[in-house]
Write a protein that holds these residues in place. Structure first.
Motif, PDB file in Angstrom:
ATOM      1  N   ASN A  66       8.457   4.404 -18.153  1.00 58.46           N
ATOM      2  CA  ASN A  66       9.104   5.579 -17.542  1.00 58.46           C
ATOM      3  C   ASN A  66      10.541   5.721 -18.031  1.00 58.46           C
ATOM      4  OD1 ASN A  66       7.376   4.072 -15.213  1.00 58.46           O
ATOM      5  ND2 ASN A  66       7.028   6.288 -15.235  1.00 58.46           N
ATOM      6  N   PRO A  67      10.718   5.919 -19.343  1.00 57.09           N
ATOM      7  CA  PRO A  67      12.094   5.959 -19.857  1.00 57.09           C
ATOM      8  C   PRO A  67      12.944   7.049 -19.213  1.00 57.09           C
ATOM      9  CG  PRO A  67      10.509   6.654 -21.536  1.00 57.09           C
ATOM     10  CD  PRO A  67       9.716   6.135 -20.392  1.00 57.09           C
ATOM     11  N   GLU A  68      12.292   8.138 -18.750  1.00 54.60           N
ATOM     12  CA  GLU A  68      13.072   9.232 -18.136  1.00 54.60           C
ATOM     13  C   GLU A  68      13.774   8.774 -16.853  1.00 54.60           C
ATOM     14  OE1 GLU A  68       9.819   8.895 -18.176  1.00 54.60           O
ATOM     15  OE2 GLU A  68       9.175   9.166 -16.101  1.00 54.60           O
ATOM     16  N   LEU A  69      13.206   7.731 -16.194  1.00 55.22           N
ATOM     17  CA  LEU A  69      13.812   7.262 -14.939  1.00 55.22           C
ATOM     18  C   LEU A  69      15.034   6.369 -15.171  1.00 55.22           C
ATOM     19  CD1 LEU A  69      10.765   6.546 -12.596  1.00 55.22           C
ATOM     20  CD2 LEU A  69      12.282   8.530 -12.664  1.00 55.22           C
ATOM     21  N   LEU A  70      15.210   5.914 -16.415  1.00 57.78           N
ATOM     22  CA  LEU A  70      16.393   5.088 -16.692  1.00 57.78           C
ATOM     23  C   LEU A  70      17.665   5.922 -16.510  1.00 57.78           C
ATOM     24  CD1 LEU A  70      15.105   3.118 -19.821  1.00 57.78           C
ATOM     25  CD2 LEU A  70      15.106   2.397 -17.424  1.00 57.78           C
TER      26      LEU A  70
ATOM     27  N   PRO B 140       8.011   5.069  -9.515  1.00 53.43           N
ATOM     28  CA  PRO B 140       7.775   6.497  -9.748  1.00 53.43           C
ATOM     29  C   PRO B 140       7.083   7.182  -8.561  1.00 53.43           C
ATOM     30  CG  PRO B 140       7.194   5.209 -11.691  1.00 53.43           C
ATOM     31  CD  PRO B 140       7.475   4.233 -10.598  1.00 53.43           C
ATOM     32  N   SER B 141       6.061   6.542  -7.969  1.00 53.19           N
ATOM     33  CA  SER B 141       5.366   7.172  -6.835  1.00 53.19           C
ATOM     34  C   SER B 141       6.250   7.238  -5.601  1.00 53.19           C
ATOM     35  CB  SER B 141       4.100   6.395  -6.451  1.00 53.19           C
ATOM     36  OG  SER B 141       3.400   6.025  -7.583  1.00 53.19           O
ATOM     37  N   LEU B 142       7.032   6.176  -5.385  1.00 53.38           N
ATOM     38  CA  LEU B 142       7.916   6.188  -4.214  1.00 53.38           C
ATOM     39  C   LEU B 142       8.951   7.304  -4.336  1.00 53.38           C
ATOM     40  CD1 LEU B 142       8.521   2.322  -3.862  1.00 53.38           C
ATOM     41  CD2 LEU B 142       7.178   3.750  -2.305  1.00 53.38           C
TER      42      LEU B 142
ATOM     43  N   ASN C 224       0.863  -1.175   0.000  1.00 52.46           N
ATOM     44  CA  ASN C 224       0.000   0.000   0.000  1.00 52.46           C
ATOM     45  C   ASN C 224       0.905   1.231   0.000  1.00 52.46           C
ATOM     46  OD1 ASN C 224      -1.252   2.323   1.259  1.00 52.46           O
ATOM     47  ND2 ASN C 224      -3.009   0.993   1.682  1.00 52.46           N
ATOM     48  N   LEU C 225       0.855   1.973  -1.116  1.00 55.03           N
ATOM     49  CA  LEU C 225       1.819   3.061  -1.290  1.00 55.03           C
ATOM     50  C   LEU C 225       1.681   4.140  -0.224  1.00 55.03           C
ATOM     51  CD1 LEU C 225       2.008   3.423  -5.169  1.00 55.03           C
ATOM     52  CD2 LEU C 225       3.883   2.899  -3.612  1.00 55.03           C
ATOM     53  N   ASP C 226       0.446   4.460   0.160  1.00 54.65           N
ATOM     54  CA  ASP C 226       0.263   5.522   1.167  1.00 54.65           C
ATOM     55  C   ASP C 226       0.890   5.125   2.491  1.00 54.65           C
ATOM     56  OD1 ASP C 226      -1.031   7.064  -0.597  1.00 54.65           O
ATOM     57  OD2 ASP C 226      -3.061   6.447   0.005  1.00 54.65           O
ATOM     58  N   LYS C 227       0.609   3.871   2.898  1.00 52.36           N
ATOM     59  CA  LYS C 227       1.164   3.426   4.184  1.00 52.36           C
ATOM     60  C   LYS C 227       2.678   3.334   4.117  1.00 52.36           C
ATOM     61  CE  LYS C 227      -2.715   0.866   6.063  1.00 52.36           C
ATOM     62  NZ  LYS C 227      -3.330  -0.447   6.112  1.00 52.36           N
ATOM     63  N   MET C 228       3.174   2.913   2.959  1.00 54.06           N
ATOM     64  CA  MET C 228       4.626   2.775   2.844  1.00 54.06           C
ATOM     65  C   MET C 228       5.303   4.131   2.899  1.00 54.06           C
ATOM     66  SD  MET C 228       5.582  -0.339   0.408  1.00 54.06           S
ATOM     67  CE  MET C 228       7.131  -0.522   1.207  1.00 54.06           C
ATOM     68  N   THR C 229       4.731   5.107   2.200  1.00 55.69           N
ATOM     69  CA  THR C 229       5.415   6.407   2.172  1.00 55.69           C
ATOM     70  C   THR C 229       5.369   7.080   3.546  1.00 55.69           C
ATOM     71  OG1 THR C 229       3.410   7.276   1.174  1.00 55.69           O
ATOM     72  CG2 THR C 229       5.232   6.920  -0.289  1.00 55.69           C
ATOM     73  N   SER C 230       4.294   6.823   4.317  1.00 55.57           N
ATOM     74  CA  SER C 230       4.285   7.454   5.652  1.00 55.57           C
ATOM     75  C   SER C 230       5.087   6.642   6.671  1.00 55.57           C
ATOM     76  CB  SER C 230       2.843   7.649   6.137  1.00 55.57           C
ATOM     77  OG  SER C 230       2.188   6.402   6.146  1.00 55.57           O
ATOM     78  N   GLY C 231       5.276   5.334   6.410  1.00 55.56           N
ATOM     79  CA  GLY C 231       5.928   4.494   7.422  1.00 55.56           C
ATOM     80  C   GLY C 231       7.368   4.120   7.124  1.00 55.56           C
ATOM     81  N   CYS C 232       7.913   4.601   6.016  1.00 59.18           N
ATOM     82  CA  CYS C 232       9.287   4.209   5.653  1.00 59.18           C
ATOM     83  C   CYS C 232      10.086   5.416   5.180  1.00 59.18           C
ATOM     84  CB  CYS C 232       9.286   3.238   4.466  1.00 59.18           C
ATOM     85  SG  CYS C 232       8.413   1.723   4.744  1.00 59.18           S
ATOM     86  N   ASP C 233      11.393   5.292   5.297  1.00 56.01           N
ATOM     87  CA  ASP C 233      12.296   6.305   4.735  1.00 56.01           C
ATOM     88  C   ASP C 233      13.033   5.759   3.526  1.00 56.01           C
ATOM     89  OD1 ASP C 233      11.906   8.050   7.098  1.00 56.01           O
ATOM     90  OD2 ASP C 233      12.931   6.396   8.103  1.00 56.01           O
ATOM     91  N   PHE C 234      13.067   4.444   3.422  1.00 50.42           N
ATOM     92  CA  PHE C 234      13.870   3.784   2.391  1.00 50.42           C
ATOM     93  C   PHE C 234      13.147   2.495   1.998  1.00 50.42           C
ATOM     94  CE2 PHE C 234      17.253   1.527   0.405  1.00 50.42           C
ATOM     95  CZ  PHE C 234      18.198   2.478   0.030  1.00 50.42           C
TER      96      PHE C 234
END
Ligand SMILES: NC(=O)c1ccc[n+]([C@@H]2O[C@H](COP(=O)([O-])OP(=O)(O)OC[C@H]3O[C@@H](n4cnc5c(N)ncnc54)[C@H](OP(=O)(O)O)[C@@H]3O)[C@@H](O)[C@H]2O)c1
Length: 350
Positions: A119-123, A85-87, A60-70
């Motif tokens: 997401n070629p820009e992220l390469l 990309p969201s992370l 779950n991206l929301d929970k991960m972004t609020s509960g993790c730094d890495f």
């Protein structure tokens, strides 16, 4: 530092858990698995019973972004692109274990993975995670793309010689042997015990995908385009890789010169060891004694008759070939000692 793992029920996820739960500078706050959500991690990784009371949860991206730094992403290739990309946008730093950001050229994804990269820009943003070559870039990276297991084992053998220019770059042959855990946890016909046990089976003998990473990195070091001939074989071990790399030289190479090239390239590489002894049990690299350790052992022999430089390199595919190398990259990114959490020397006998 709060660390999360997407894909924590897989073999690589299990090794990330084993290493990170013993890492003095981090706390694992999130371990995802859809199949095993709400189950304790020891349900899937029995070696971790009583090591932690962590339970799997859904990604779950929301929970991960609020509960993790890495975050480590240890999901199959083609799925990491859905999270990374969201992370990144949320400011998290990431090590991705999949192939989704390893290749620099978007067209290479079409050729090797039949994928139009979304997401070629992220390469361009991703740093290829070989600490022995890119430690400075990794320190500043937001996204590190961990290499394939056979790719890093081959690259570490070839790199010093591609850079020094002593080998014929037109003819480099990688013969790789790999254990069954290289295929992950998902069973297939070829990994079924009765079909896998006892084999020495070539698979994807031409055009294996890891060839693309090896060519990319050897070309960068050599400063020109290089093609590699690579053939992997499934062998009867669970963990481990041995790469036998045949290189050819135009002039006679002396042993002392090979040693000088190796020692100078790897003077600051705590996880690269040279194995070439005249006596004793392990005279050349042997994957058996690397199980669980983050070392890459490299040896060589000179075939004077053919002007052939034979390189041998070995890793545990799940450690230096995956999770251990990922943690080594994390250590560099976060300013920790590169060796933190990775001191385990392997077992003998095993
Ligand atoms: N095995 C190796 O030696 C090795 C070496 C280097 C790199 N790698 C790479 O590392 C990654 C993991 O490899 P592995 O061998 O650990 O594979 P694995 O054993 O098949 O594990 C895959 C993990 O990803 C999860 N997953 C599957 N689909 C997902 C999705 N769409 N979103 C989020 N999670 C998903 C799975 O759990 P749930 O389905 O329960 O969520 C499982 O935890 C792969 O990209 C692989 O190519 C593997």
């Amino acid at each position: 530092m709060r660390v999360g793992i997407i894909g924590a029920s897989g073999y690589v996820g299990g090794e990330l858990l084993r290493i990170l739960l013993n890492h003095k500078d981090v706390v694992v706050t999130f371990a995802t698995s859809k199949q095993y959500k709400y189950e304790p991690i020891h349900r899937v990784h029995p070696n971790l019973r009583s090591v932690s009371d962590l339970k799997f949860s859904e990604p779950n991206l929301d929970k991960m972004t609020s509960g993790c730094d890495f975050v480590f992403v240890a999901a199959p290739h083609g799925s990491a692109v859905k999270y990374v990309p969201s992370l990144l946008e949320s400011g998290l730093r990431i090590v991705d274990m999949s192939a989704d950001f390893r290749l620099k050229d978007p067209q290479a994804y079409v050729h090797w993975y039949r994928l139009n990269h979304p997401n070629p820009e992220l390469l361009k943003v991703a740093t290829f995670g070989v600490p022995e070559i890119y430690s400075q870039e990794i320190k500043g990276a937001r996204l590190v793309s961990n290499p394939g297991c056979m790719a890093i084992t081959s690259i570490l053998a070839i790199a010093p010689f591609a850079k020094s220019g002593v080998i014929d770059l037109e003819h480099i042959v990688v013969d790789a042997k790999i254990g069954s855990s290289g295929g992950g946890t998902k069973p297939t016909m070829g990994t079924h015990h009765s079909e896998r046990y006892g084999v020495v089976r070539p698979y994807k003998p031409v055009d294996h995908r890891h060839t693309a990473e090896i060519e990319q990195e050897v070309s960068r070091l050599a400063g020109r385009e290089v093609r590699i001939s690579m053939t992997p074989h499934a062998v009867n071990i669970v963990r481990g890789i041995l790469c036998t790399v045949h290189c050819f030289t135009e002039r006679k190479l002396e042993s002392a010169e090979v040693w000088r090239i190796l020692r100078s390239f790897y003077q600051n590489a705590p996880f690269v060891r040279f194995v070439k002894d005249k006596k004793g049990l392990s005279r050349y690299p042997d994957p058996k004694i690397l199980s669980g350790s983050n070392f890459c052992d490299i040896g060589f022999e000179l075939d004077e008759r053919l002007n052939r430089l034979l390189l041998l390199s070995s890793t545990d595919n799940l450690v230096k070939g995956a999770a251990g190398n990922g943690v080594q990259c994390m250590n560099l990114m976060l300013g920790y000692d590169e060796r933190s959490g990775l001191e385990f020397p392997g077992l003998h006998p095993i």
